[in-house]
Write a protein that holds these residues in place. Structure first.
Motif, PDB file in Angstrom:
ATOM      1  N   ALA A  57       0.826  -1.211   0.000  1.00  0.00           N
ATOM      2  CA  ALA A  57       0.000   0.000   0.000  1.00  0.00           C
ATOM      3  C   ALA A  57       0.858   1.258   0.000  1.00  0.00           C
ATOM      4  O   ALA A  57       0.512   2.263  -0.642  1.00  0.00           O
ATOM      5  CB  ALA A  57      -0.925  -0.003   1.214  1.00  0.00           C
ATOM      6  N   GLN A  58       1.984   1.206   0.696  1.00  0.00           N
ATOM      7  CA  GLN A  58       2.852   2.371   0.793  1.00  0.00           C
ATOM      8  C   GLN A  58       3.599   2.643  -0.504  1.00  0.00           C
ATOM      9  O   GLN A  58       3.745   3.792  -0.923  1.00  0.00           O
ATOM     10  CB  GLN A  58       3.856   2.180   1.930  1.00  0.00           C
ATOM     11  CG  GLN A  58       4.806   3.354   2.132  1.00  0.00           C
ATOM     12  CD  GLN A  58       5.776   3.123   3.271  1.00  0.00           C
ATOM     13  OE1 GLN A  58       5.731   2.089   3.934  1.00  0.00           O
ATOM     14  NE2 GLN A  58       6.660   4.083   3.503  1.00  0.00           N
ATOM     15  N   HIS A  59       4.081   1.595  -1.149  1.00  0.00           N
ATOM     16  CA  HIS A  59       4.924   1.761  -2.330  1.00  0.00           C
ATOM     17  C   HIS A  59       4.177   1.573  -3.640  1.00  0.00           C
ATOM     18  O   HIS A  59       4.728   1.882  -4.706  1.00  0.00           O
ATOM     19  CB  HIS A  59       6.096   0.782  -2.264  1.00  0.00           C
ATOM     20  CG  HIS A  59       7.004   1.020  -1.087  1.00  0.00           C
ATOM     21  ND1 HIS A  59       7.931   2.034  -1.054  1.00  0.00           N
ATOM     22  CD2 HIS A  59       7.095   0.384   0.104  1.00  0.00           C
ATOM     23  CE1 HIS A  59       8.582   2.002   0.104  1.00  0.00           C
ATOM     24  NE2 HIS A  59       8.086   1.013   0.831  1.00  0.00           N
ATOM     25  N   GLY A  60       2.969   1.054  -3.584  1.00  0.00           N
ATOM     26  CA  GLY A  60       2.202   0.869  -4.804  1.00  0.00           C
ATOM     27  C   GLY A  60       2.658  -0.339  -5.610  1.00  0.00           C
ATOM     28  O   GLY A  60       3.426  -1.178  -5.130  1.00  0.00           O
ATOM     29  N   GLU A  61       2.206  -0.399  -6.839  1.00  0.00           N
ATOM     30  CA  GLU A  61       2.477  -1.571  -7.669  1.00  0.00           C
ATOM     31  C   GLU A  61       3.958  -1.762  -7.969  1.00  0.00           C
ATOM     32  O   GLU A  61       4.398  -2.873  -8.265  1.00  0.00           O
ATOM     33  CB  GLU A  61       1.678  -1.465  -8.976  1.00  0.00           C
ATOM     34  CG  GLU A  61       0.165  -1.532  -8.754  1.00  0.00           C
ATOM     35  CD  GLU A  61      -0.612  -1.489 -10.055  1.00  0.00           C
ATOM     36  OE1 GLU A  61      -0.014  -1.165 -11.101  1.00  0.00           O
ATOM     37  OE2 GLU A  61      -1.820  -1.785 -10.026  1.00  0.00           O
ATOM     38  N   ILE A  62       4.739  -0.671  -7.884  1.00  0.00           N
ATOM     39  CA  ILE A  62       6.182  -0.792  -8.124  1.00  0.00           C
ATOM     40  C   ILE A  62       6.838  -1.689  -7.091  1.00  0.00           C
ATOM     41  O   ILE A  62       7.951  -2.192  -7.304  1.00  0.00           O
ATOM     42  CB  ILE A  62       6.844   0.604  -8.126  1.00  0.00           C
ATOM     43  CG1 ILE A  62       8.259   0.548  -8.718  1.00  0.00           C
ATOM     44  CG2 ILE A  62       6.891   1.177  -6.718  1.00  0.00           C
ATOM     45  CD1 ILE A  62       8.304   0.217 -10.170  1.00  0.00           C
TER      46      ILE A  62
END
Length: 201
Positions: A106-111
């Motif tokens: 959730a913090q870093h997203g799909e990356i």
């Protein structure tokens, strides 16, 4: 003693061949925390010795990693969080670890499916929050392949270039992670700065 163990590992990888690399990397990338260093560094060394093809060993390792990640992705996508909480403990996944992975995603997203592949203890399970969030399969596969590609290639090349110094293999089998963590830090910083710049526009 340690050199004897290293010799045994190299001989085992040679005996298992490319199929063994695929299976081991599948397991390492899915539910079984199998150390990829133990497979890919000796594979690189065997390529130096002419016993394996370096490009084919790397490609097989990447394919195994992506396939294992897709298996985890499918489990989370198909059966959801209750299934993982109920059965994950049988595969070294504790509820608190799943929560940490979900926060990381959730913090870093799909990356995170890319840089998470380069972080020990995360790369085996980063596919789970991706599946739970129903991330696009195409983007998931691409990011996973890129992250796994960097990791597998680095380990194989390390084994290849250490071919002339076999006695150093034991040290690098344990310390290869340090190089990758530095790369992860740089890539994560780049992504964060880029994301922040977009938000300020």
């Amino acid at each position: 003693m340690l050199n004897t163990v290293i010799d045994w590992i190299v001989q085992a990888v040679n005996a298992w061949g490319y199929f063994g690399i695929f299976v081991a990397m599948f397991l390492e990338s899915s539910f079984f925390p199998f150390p990829s260093e133990v497979i890919m560094i000796p594979a690189g060394y065997l390529a130096f010795e002419g016993e394996m093809n370096l490009a084919l060993a790397v490609a097989t390792g990447i394919l195994g990693s992506v396939t294992g990640a897709l298996f985890n992705y499918w489990l989370a996508y198909r059966y959801g969080r209750p299934f993982l909480l109920r059965y994950g403990r049988y595969f070294f996944l504790k509820p608190e670890n799943l929560e940490k992975l979900e926060r990381f995603f959730a913090q870093h997203g799909e990356i995170s499916t890319f840089n998470g592949r380069l972080i020990p203890g995360v790369r085996q399970y980063i596919s789970l929050p991706a599946g739970l969030s129903r991330m696009s399969l195409g983007r998931f596969s691409l990011y996973t392949a890129l992250g796994a590609g960097i990791w597998v290639t680095l380990l194989a090349l390390l084994g290849y270039f250490l071919g002339a110094h076999k006695e150093e293999l034991s040290r690098y089998l344990h310390n290869a992670t340090i190089l990758v963590l530095i790369a992860v830090a740089g890539l994560s910083l780049f992504y964060w700065l880029r994301h922040r710049a977009k938000e300020e526009l």
